[in-house]
Design an enzyme around this catalytic site. Structure first.
Site, PDB file in Angstrom:
ATOM      1  N   HIS A 152       0.791  -1.237   0.000  1.00 30.59           N
ATOM      2  CA  HIS A 152       0.000   0.000   0.000  1.00 30.59           C
ATOM      3  C   HIS A 152       0.819   1.280   0.000  1.00 30.59           C
ATOM      4  O   HIS A 152       0.617   2.178   0.837  1.00 30.59           O
ATOM      5  CB  HIS A 152      -0.965   0.000   1.180  1.00 30.59           C
ATOM      6  N   HIS A 212      -6.793  -3.539  -5.149  1.00 30.96           N
ATOM      7  CA  HIS A 212      -6.572  -2.107  -5.329  1.00 30.96           C
ATOM      8  C   HIS A 212      -5.939  -1.763  -6.663  1.00 30.96           C
ATOM      9  O   HIS A 212      -5.863  -0.578  -7.016  1.00 30.96           O
ATOM     10  CB  HIS A 212      -5.740  -1.548  -4.182  1.00 30.96           C
ATOM     11  N   HIS A 369      -4.795  -9.221   1.674  1.00 32.76           N
ATOM     12  CA  HIS A 369      -6.101  -8.558   1.524  1.00 32.76           C
ATOM     13  C   HIS A 369      -6.689  -7.990   2.809  1.00 32.76           C
ATOM     14  O   HIS A 369      -7.576  -7.137   2.734  1.00 32.76           O
ATOM     15  CB  HIS A 369      -7.091  -9.557   0.906  1.00 32.76           C
TER      16      HIS A 369
END
Length: 474
Positions: A152, A212, A369
């Site tokens: 991320h 994402h 996830h």
């Protein structure tokens, strides 16, 4: 919550588990407090950790990281189009330095648009040729496979992870389970750095897709705005190129014939019926069987035939497998059911884990996830404090959730931060089915930066998706 008897060191299943912990000693900082990075932050970080790699390229990088001198920018694409380890290391150093010393709008001074174009095109050509489920040979007696979960956009933690595990090498394979972008402030640098490693070592670095890596998520959780902020009037062009690259990312991997990895996890079987057709082999249509209402697990063959080149995986119709692989979650309740909390994908129980492992002669499922924010809302499942959880222990093996973004999310609206560790897994020969867990803390202080999404109003765990906005225009 898993009972104590199911902890990694006390189970009696067919696979063994080892846990080690790697920590970076630093003062925890909070992005919304606008900390000032100390001048010695790079030196403290890169000189205090012990690293697995010691090649000349890595040694040169360590020296540069400890030096106040800026990198040689802009980074230019090689004339012959062939990347070297030194080039990738220079890119990594430039990204790290730029994140600490430049405004986001100055990013093109590090990687101009034409160099970006060369990188993304080269990577996309490789990725689009790979199958939906890549088969990875573990290698010889001195080899290892490193599996990484969500990162991320936390660039500095990714750099630490690479150095701590040892950079990709002939005897060290990396498998990334997706979610390279969004929420964190350096999703572009993170994604491009990993693409560079992929180009340099295409058979030693495998980049799988996360939920994402989609148009919907990147428009909500910050990546689109990040790209526009960094590339200005060329931002839309760069963003479109990134979306095209996302479409090429494989969905899953099978490592040494024993380990299945994917971002979300398991998936359904799609019952299909060949439609009647005129004579000849052309134009044969495959349609969903409307009478097939019972959910059942899909096969690796079905996974191999799914159409992954979609920006937003469908939640209905004949192409549900990509959505399942990217969005599904495990449950402690038996059976296979729709994932109502997320509005897409499935929930599967320990019985499904056993069925999948046994059917395909596997020992482990490693999926990602779910970070600490998602896990605190999941009844019966362990939290993500250490960067991993062992969710199912069954006769044939284990199901593991792996999360590699420590102190996540970077921007938090709550008064107390989760302060979770990240983790990565090393799989070792001969069978590559006994995971060795390495937990690590976040690199702090993070450089001062503003978020690219409204983190106070946006939900944290991808729940209650606006599915209508994911539907492609007719």
């Amino acid at each position: 919550m898993l009972p104590r008897s199911d902890s990694p060191n006390t189970d009696s299943s067919t696979t063994t588990t080892t846990t080690t912990t790697t920590t970076v000693t630093a003062v925890t900082s909070y992005p919304d407090e606008n900390p000032k990075p100390p001048s010695s932050s790079d030196e403290d970080f890169f000189s205090s950790a012990s690293f697995a790699s010691s090649s000349s390229s890595e040694e040169n990088l360590a020296q540069k990281m400890c030096s106040p001198d800026p990198p040689q920018i802009p980074i230019l694409w090689p004339d012959d189009g062939k990347l070297t380890r030194d080039w990738v290391m220079e890119l990594m150093y430039a990204f790290d330095w730029g994140s600490r010393n430049l405004l986001p709008s100055e990013f093109p001074s590090v990687l101009p648009v034409q160099e970006f174009d060369s990188l993304i095109l080269s990577a996309s050509k490789i990725l689009h040729k790979e199958p939906n489920c890549v088969t990875i040979d573990g290698g010889g007696a001195d080899s290892g496979v490193v599996v990484v979960g969500d990162v991320h956009g936390q660039l500095h933690d990714v750099i630490f992870l690479l150095r701590d595990a040892g950079f990709p090498a002939d005897n060290r394979v990396f498998v990334f389970n997706g979610d390279y972008v969004d929420r964190g402030a350096w999703g572009l640098e993170t994604f491009l750095l990993l693409l560079a490693w992929k180009i340099f070592m295409p058979h030693r670095v495998y980049l799988l897709r996360g939920n994402h890596e989609s148009k919907y998520c990147t428009s909500v959780y910050g990546f689109e705005k990040e790209v526009l902020a960094k590339y200005g009037d060329r931002g839309k062009h760069v963003y479109r190129k990134c979306l095209g690259c996302f479409e090429g990312l494989p969905l899953a991997s099978v490592i040494a014939g024993h380990v299945y990895t994917a971002h979300g996890g398991l998936f359904r079987s799609i019952a299909v019926t060949p439609s009647k057709r005129p004579k000849g082999k052309k134009n044969r249509k495959i349609i969903l069987n409307p009478e097939a209402s019972t959910l059942s697990l899909g096969s690796l063959e079905e996974l191999s035939k799914a159409r992954r080149s979609v920006l937003d995986p469908p939640w209905e119709g004949t192409n549900l497998i990509p959505g399942d692989v990217l969005w599904s979650d495990p449950s402690m309740s038996p059976g296979l059911s729709p994932n109502k909390e997320r509005g897409i994908g499935l929930l599967w129980g320990p019985d499904c884990t056993e069925e999948f492992l046994k059917k395909f002669n596997l020992k482990l499922i490693i999926r990602s996830h779910e970070g600490p924010d998602a896990r605190e809302k999941r009844s019966g499942l362990s939290g993500m404090d250490e960067g991993y959880t062992i969710d199912h222990i069954v006769d044939s093996g284990k199901l593991i959730t792996l999360f590699s973004a420590p102190d996540y999310p970077q921007f938090q609206a709550t008064e107390e931060r989760y302060n979770n560790k990240g983790a990565y897994i090393i799989l070792e020969p001969p069978n590559f089915d006994s995971p060795v867990f390495h937990s690590f803390e976040a690199v702090t202080p993070r450089p001062k930066v503003n978020p690219y999404y409204d983190y106070e109003d946006v939900i944290d765990s991808d729940e209650e998706l606006d599915l209508a906005s994911m539907e492609p225009p007719s």
